[in-house]
Design a protein around this motif. Structure first.
Motif, PDB file in Angstrom:
ATOM      1  N   GLY A  92      24.330 -39.846  21.239  1.00 25.23           N
ATOM      2  CA  GLY A  92      23.855 -40.782  20.632  1.00 25.23           C
ATOM      3  C   GLY A  92      22.263 -40.863  21.076  1.00 25.23           C
ATOM      4  N   LEU A  93      22.338 -40.844  22.286  1.00 26.50           N
ATOM      5  CA  LEU A  93      20.770 -41.249  23.084  1.00 26.50           C
ATOM      6  C   LEU A  93      20.125 -39.854  22.514  1.00 26.50           C
ATOM      7  CD1 LEU A  93      18.701 -42.383  24.893  1.00 26.50           C
ATOM      8  CD2 LEU A  93      19.894 -41.357  26.931  1.00 26.50           C
ATOM      9  N   HIS A  94      20.512 -38.655  22.740  1.00 24.82           N
ATOM     10  CA  HIS A  94      19.662 -37.523  22.419  1.00 24.82           C
ATOM     11  C   HIS A  94      19.277 -37.623  20.922  1.00 24.82           C
ATOM     12  CE1 HIS A  94      18.930 -33.060  22.076  1.00 24.82           C
ATOM     13  NE2 HIS A  94      19.545 -33.282  20.905  1.00 24.82           N
ATOM     14  N   ARG A  95      19.823 -38.009  20.028  1.00 22.79           N
ATOM     15  CA  ARG A  95      19.641 -37.922  18.471  1.00 22.79           C
ATOM     16  C   ARG A  95      18.406 -39.037  18.443  1.00 22.79           C
ATOM     17  NH1 ARG A  95      25.016 -37.448  17.671  1.00 22.79           N
ATOM     18  NH2 ARG A  95      25.339 -39.766  17.571  1.00 22.79           N
ATOM     19  N   TRP A  96      18.608 -40.335  18.868  1.00 22.60           N
ATOM     20  CA  TRP A  96      17.522 -41.229  18.958  1.00 22.60           C
ATOM     21  C   TRP A  96      16.413 -40.875  19.579  1.00 22.60           C
ATOM     22  CZ3 TRP A  96      17.171 -44.848  15.308  1.00 22.60           C
ATOM     23  CH2 TRP A  96      18.285 -45.155  14.702  1.00 22.60           C
ATOM     24  N   MET A  97      16.408 -40.262  20.847  1.00 23.11           N
ATOM     25  CA  MET A  97      15.281 -39.842  21.239  1.00 23.11           C
ATOM     26  C   MET A  97      14.311 -38.845  20.757  1.00 23.11           C
ATOM     27  SD  MET A  97      14.679 -41.891  23.727  1.00 23.11           S
ATOM     28  CE  MET A  97      13.497 -41.191  25.063  1.00 23.11           C
ATOM     29  N   GLY A  98      15.230 -37.896  20.062  1.00 19.56           N
ATOM     30  CA  GLY A  98      14.906 -36.550  19.254  1.00 19.56           C
ATOM     31  C   GLY A  98      13.885 -37.195  18.111  1.00 19.56           C
ATOM     32  N   ARG A  99      14.760 -38.218  17.374  1.00 17.10           N
ATOM     33  CA  ARG A  99      13.755 -38.662  16.177  1.00 17.10           C
ATOM     34  C   ARG A  99      12.354 -39.569  16.684  1.00 17.10           C
ATOM     35  NH1 ARG A  99      19.242 -41.219  14.937  1.00 17.10           N
ATOM     36  NH2 ARG A  99      20.258 -39.842  13.534  1.00 17.10           N
ATOM     37  N   CYS A 100      12.667 -40.240  17.765  1.00 12.75           N
ATOM     38  CA  CYS A 100      11.346 -40.839  18.292  1.00 12.75           C
ATOM     39  C   CYS A 100      10.339 -39.763  18.663  1.00 12.75           C
ATOM     40  CB  CYS A 100      11.661 -41.416  19.539  1.00 12.75           C
ATOM     41  SG  CYS A 100      12.705 -43.175  19.583  1.00 12.75           S
ATOM     42  N   TYR A 101      10.917 -38.535  19.406  1.00 15.50           N
ATOM     43  CA  TYR A 101       9.961 -37.508  19.672  1.00 15.50           C
ATOM     44  C   TYR A 101       9.290 -36.985  18.177  1.00 15.50           C
ATOM     45  CZ  TYR A 101       8.401 -32.986  21.375  1.00 15.50           C
ATOM     46  OH  TYR A 101       7.829 -31.690  21.586  1.00 15.50           O
ATOM     47  N   ALA A 102      10.233 -36.547  17.420  1.00 16.20           N
ATOM     48  CA  ALA A 102       9.537 -35.860  16.216  1.00 16.20           C
ATOM     49  C   ALA A 102       8.650 -36.829  15.486  1.00 16.20           C
ATOM     50  CB  ALA A 102      10.898 -35.534  15.244  1.00 16.20           C
ATOM     51  N   LEU A 103       8.953 -37.971  15.461  1.00 19.08           N
ATOM     52  CA  LEU A 103       8.163 -38.877  14.488  1.00 19.08           C
ATOM     53  C   LEU A 103       6.942 -39.176  15.193  1.00 19.08           C
ATOM     54  CD1 LEU A 103      10.622 -41.758  13.344  1.00 19.08           C
ATOM     55  CD2 LEU A 103       9.326 -40.328  11.842  1.00 19.08           C
ATOM     56  N   ASN A 104       6.842 -39.267  16.513  1.00 17.47           N
ATOM     57  CA  ASN A 104       5.651 -39.398  17.338  1.00 17.47           C
ATOM     58  C   ASN A 104       4.518 -38.063  17.184  1.00 17.47           C
ATOM     59  OD1 ASN A 104       3.792 -40.733  19.352  1.00 17.47           O
ATOM     60  ND2 ASN A 104       4.878 -39.484  20.833  1.00 17.47           N
ATOM     61  N   VAL A 105       5.230 -36.947  17.279  1.00 14.37           N
ATOM     62  CA  VAL A 105       4.472 -35.759  17.377  1.00 14.37           C
ATOM     63  C   VAL A 105       3.967 -35.474  15.893  1.00 14.37           C
ATOM     64  CG1 VAL A 105       4.620 -33.429  17.564  1.00 14.37           C
ATOM     65  CG2 VAL A 105       5.758 -34.753  19.204  1.00 14.37           C
ATOM     66  N   CYS A 106       4.795 -35.758  15.091  1.00 17.46           N
ATOM     67  CA  CYS A 106       4.462 -35.194  13.709  1.00 17.46           C
ATOM     68  C   CYS A 106       3.521 -36.297  12.994  1.00 17.46           C
ATOM     69  CB  CYS A 106       5.749 -35.144  12.666  1.00 17.46           C
ATOM     70  SG  CYS A 106       6.870 -33.602  13.184  1.00 17.46           S
ATOM     71  N   CYS A 107       3.802 -37.577  13.233  1.00 16.67           N
ATOM     72  CA  CYS A 107       3.291 -38.589  12.319  1.00 16.67           C
ATOM     73  C   CYS A 107       2.091 -39.330  13.249  1.00 16.67           C
ATOM     74  CB  CYS A 107       4.055 -39.750  11.959  1.00 16.67           C
ATOM     75  SG  CYS A 107       5.236 -38.855  10.905  1.00 16.67           S
ATOM     76  N   SER A 113      -4.237 -35.737  18.072  1.00 21.29           N
ATOM     77  CA  SER A 113      -4.658 -34.610  18.813  1.00 21.29           C
ATOM     78  C   SER A 113      -5.443 -33.698  17.814  1.00 21.29           C
ATOM     79  CB  SER A 113      -3.469 -33.970  19.423  1.00 21.29           C
ATOM     80  OG  SER A 113      -2.642 -34.852  19.855  1.00 21.29           O
ATOM     81  N   LEU A 114      -5.282 -33.406  16.540  1.00 20.51           N
ATOM     82  CA  LEU A 114      -5.746 -32.618  15.968  1.00 20.51           C
ATOM     83  C   LEU A 114      -7.297 -33.252  15.469  1.00 20.51           C
ATOM     84  CD1 LEU A 114      -5.529 -30.038  14.021  1.00 20.51           C
ATOM     85  CD2 LEU A 114      -4.727 -31.510  12.139  1.00 20.51           C
ATOM     86  N   ILE A 132      -5.485 -24.960  17.139  1.00 22.41           N
ATOM     87  CA  ILE A 132      -4.406 -24.186  16.910  1.00 22.41           C
ATOM     88  C   ILE A 132      -3.108 -24.786  17.710  1.00 22.41           C
ATOM     89  CG2 ILE A 132      -3.151 -22.031  17.913  1.00 22.41           C
ATOM     90  CD1 ILE A 132      -6.030 -20.630  17.403  1.00 22.41           C
ATOM     91  N   LEU A 133      -3.509 -25.308  18.967  1.00 26.94           N
ATOM     92  CA  LEU A 133      -2.285 -26.000  19.875  1.00 26.94           C
ATOM     93  C   LEU A 133      -1.959 -27.407  18.899  1.00 26.94           C
ATOM     94  CD1 LEU A 133      -0.869 -26.885  22.296  1.00 26.94           C
ATOM     95  CD2 LEU A 133      -2.962 -28.006  23.236  1.00 26.94           C
ATOM     96  N   ALA A 134      -2.692 -28.322  18.278  1.00 30.90           N
ATOM     97  CA  ALA A 134      -2.313 -29.469  17.644  1.00 30.90           C
ATOM     98  C   ALA A 134      -1.595 -29.038  16.543  1.00 30.90           C
ATOM     99  CB  ALA A 134      -3.636 -30.067  17.280  1.00 30.90           C
ATOM    100  N   THR A 135      -2.105 -27.999  15.692  1.00 34.99           N
ATOM    101  CA  THR A 135      -1.512 -27.627  14.505  1.00 34.99           C
ATOM    102  C   THR A 135       0.148 -26.909  14.706  1.00 34.99           C
ATOM    103  OG1 THR A 135      -3.471 -27.124  13.535  1.00 34.99           O
ATOM    104  CG2 THR A 135      -1.459 -26.279  12.392  1.00 34.99           C
TER     105      THR A 135
END
Length: 224
Positions: A92-107, A113-114, A132-135
């Motif tokens: 459960g922690l893995h899933r929630w932290m994964g969501r936080c990570y993905a939302l943070n990086v993508c949104c 950074s871009l 290139i890095l940010a994209t």
């Protein structure tokens, strides 16, 4: 004899994994110290000392402060995603932290950074590297997230490994910078142009090697 060799191999892998996590934790702590230098918020802290000409550009300023105070979340959240103990005992922690990570990086921090990449020091060479890095950071994370939603776990893991390799560029860039300055004492702008690429290209090459090595191992297990 074969059993003994396999046991030694597993022990070595465990030691290397522990050392890797310890190094990552230490570098993340140093990164946190750098982040805290910007609090309380002021326009002459750290990196801003060489970016005074950009302070009137509102979207750059907003992107800078967003990136400063949200990039640590990506480091910490990503840190939890590859720990076998968390995967087994706290999914459960893995899933929630994964969501936080993905939302943070993508949104949040990825788009910030871009924006900053288009204003990087060092001219077109550095700007191209950071664009290139940010994209790549945003796209690899989005792909990993998409594959998780589809429950394609093997592919999900590989794309998140690529994503986190780019996340770690925040640390490896600084390691390369200090190493080059210590060994060669080049001009500051030459260092910046070099580390713009060295910060993430070796990470990408290493993670691709690890992914292919893991695939070969799984293929051997299946055939065996």
């Amino acid at each position: 004899m074969l059993f003994s060799t396999a046991k030694k191999s597993r022990a070595l892998q465990t030691i290397l994994r522990v050392l890797g996590y310890a190094l990552l934790a230490w570098l993340s702590w140093l990164m946190l110290e750098i982040t805290l230098n910007y609090w309380p918020v002021r326009d002459d802290a750290g990196f801003l000392q060489i970016k005074q000409d950009y302070l009137g550009i509102r979207h750059w300023e907003a992107a800078f402060w967003v990136h400063v105070f949200t990039s640590m979340l990506a480091l910490v959240a990503g840190f939890t995603q590859f720990a076998p103990g968390i995967l087994r005992r706290m999914p459960g922690l893995h899933r929630w932290m994964g969501r936080c990570y993905a939302l943070n990086v993508c949104c949040i921090t990825g788009p910030a950074s871009l924006i900053m990449a288009f204003y990087a020091n060092g001219g077109i060479t550095s700007r191209l590297a950071f664009v290139i890095l940010a994209t790549g950071w945003i796209l690899t994370t989005a792909m990993g997230w998409r594959l998780a939603l589809r429950r394609q776990w093997a592919w999900h893991r590989e794309w998140m490994m690529r994503s986190y390799a780019l996340t770690l560029s925040a640390l490896t860039l600084r390691v390369w910078k200090y190493t080059l300055v210590l060994l060669f004492e080049p001009r500051p702008m030459d260092v910046y142009r070099l580390v713009a690429w060295l910060g993430f290209v070796p990470n990408v090459l290493l993670v691709e090697w690890l992914i292919r090595r893991r695939r070969r191992g799984l293929s051997c297990e299946t055939q065996g």
